[in-house]
Design a protein around this motif. Sequence first.
Motif, PDB file in Angstrom:
ATOM      1  N   ALA A  80       1.402   8.394  -6.711  1.00  0.00           N
ATOM      2  CA  ALA A  80       1.137   9.808  -6.434  1.00  0.00           C
ATOM      3  C   ALA A  80       2.105  10.689  -7.222  1.00  0.00           C
ATOM      4  N   HIS A  81       3.381  10.312  -7.216  1.00  0.00           N
ATOM      5  CA  HIS A  81       4.369  11.076  -7.975  1.00  0.00           C
ATOM      6  C   HIS A  81       4.070  11.015  -9.472  1.00  0.00           C
ATOM      7  N   ALA A  82       3.689   9.827  -9.954  1.00  0.00           N
ATOM      8  CA  ALA A  82       3.376   9.683 -11.377  1.00  0.00           C
ATOM      9  C   ALA A  82       2.173  10.538 -11.758  1.00  0.00           C
ATOM     10  N   ALA A  83       1.125  10.486 -10.946  1.00  0.00           N
ATOM     11  CA  ALA A  83      -0.104  11.228 -11.245  1.00  0.00           C
ATOM     12  C   ALA A  83       0.152  12.732 -11.285  1.00  0.00           C
ATOM     13  N   ASN A  84       0.928  13.226 -10.341  1.00  0.00           N
ATOM     14  CA  ASN A  84       1.203  14.662 -10.301  1.00  0.00           C
ATOM     15  C   ASN A  84       1.950  15.130 -11.540  1.00  0.00           C
TER      16      ASN A  84
ATOM     17  N   PHE B 139       0.804  -1.216   0.000  1.00  0.00           N
ATOM     18  CA  PHE B 139       0.000   0.000   0.000  1.00  0.00           C
ATOM     19  C   PHE B 139       0.841   1.271   0.000  1.00  0.00           C
ATOM     20  N   GLU B 140       1.622   1.478   1.039  1.00  0.00           N
ATOM     21  CA  GLU B 140       2.309   2.761   1.187  1.00  0.00           C
ATOM     22  C   GLU B 140       3.270   3.026   0.031  1.00  0.00           C
ATOM     23  N   GLY B 141       4.105   2.042  -0.307  1.00  0.00           N
ATOM     24  CA  GLY B 141       5.050   2.214  -1.396  1.00  0.00           C
ATOM     25  C   GLY B 141       4.370   2.436  -2.738  1.00  0.00           C
ATOM     26  N   PRO B 142       3.443   1.541  -3.148  1.00  0.00           N
ATOM     27  CA  PRO B 142       2.739   1.744  -4.412  1.00  0.00           C
ATOM     28  C   PRO B 142       1.970   3.065  -4.472  1.00  0.00           C
ATOM     29  N   ALA B 143       1.312   3.441  -3.378  1.00  0.00           N
ATOM     30  CA  ALA B 143       0.562   4.696  -3.373  1.00  0.00           C
ATOM     31  C   ALA B 143       1.490   5.887  -3.571  1.00  0.00           C
TER      32      ALA B 143
END
Length: 245
Positions: free
Chosen positions: A118-122, A110-114
Amino acid sequence: MSNGTLLVLGGRSDIGLATARAFAAAGWDVQLAARDAATLEAEAKDIALRHGVAATCHEMDATDLDSHAAFYDRLSPFPQVVVCAVGALGDQARDEADVASATAVMRANFEGPASLLAHAANRMEGSGTSTIVGISSVAGDRGRASNYIYGSAKAGFTAYLSGLRNRMTGKGVHVVTVKPGFVATRMTEGMDLPPVLTATPDALGQAIFTAVAKQRDVIYVKPVWRLVMAVIRAIPEALFKKMSI
């Protein structure tokens, strides 16, 4: 779907490699990201030679959250599609007894993938038509005693992907949630998996490619899992807590 560049986070996994091959077969360039990425050079060369595309390897540690921004800074070109195949099954009995082990499983799923997505989406926001794919699990559809540590992390990841999809709608980024069910991989080797509920990595890779092409929101790779989990979710809690599933 026009060709572009695919980034696979967790590129060493059977699912990650199968996804890379499915996209490469359609003419996509491939970036494989994992720890000790140099050990993936042979796989990258095979993909490149077999499909006539560019295939590169990139060092990435999903659990080192502070390194994620710099990881994306080093990517060139920036991908149009990012698939997150990061995860760890863990061992339920061990994880129940060892909080540190349980925490590692939750961070890996969870934490790592999220953080990575998040960086990719931004960076993708407003850039045009891009797609993020997160591989979650049917184990997140309801907490069960047999795998609730892994399942709870996947439940969080599923909710994260749902919220990210809602946020990115209309901003040029589509988000796909993939729920594979059982998959015959190195991670499940030795487990007695029912064939009717078990997918192959190649079938999963092709399903991901199709989901991206058709802009699906949520897919169960084996459709029967949608019914199975609907039944499990419908069991009243008073009865469910007495069951062993």
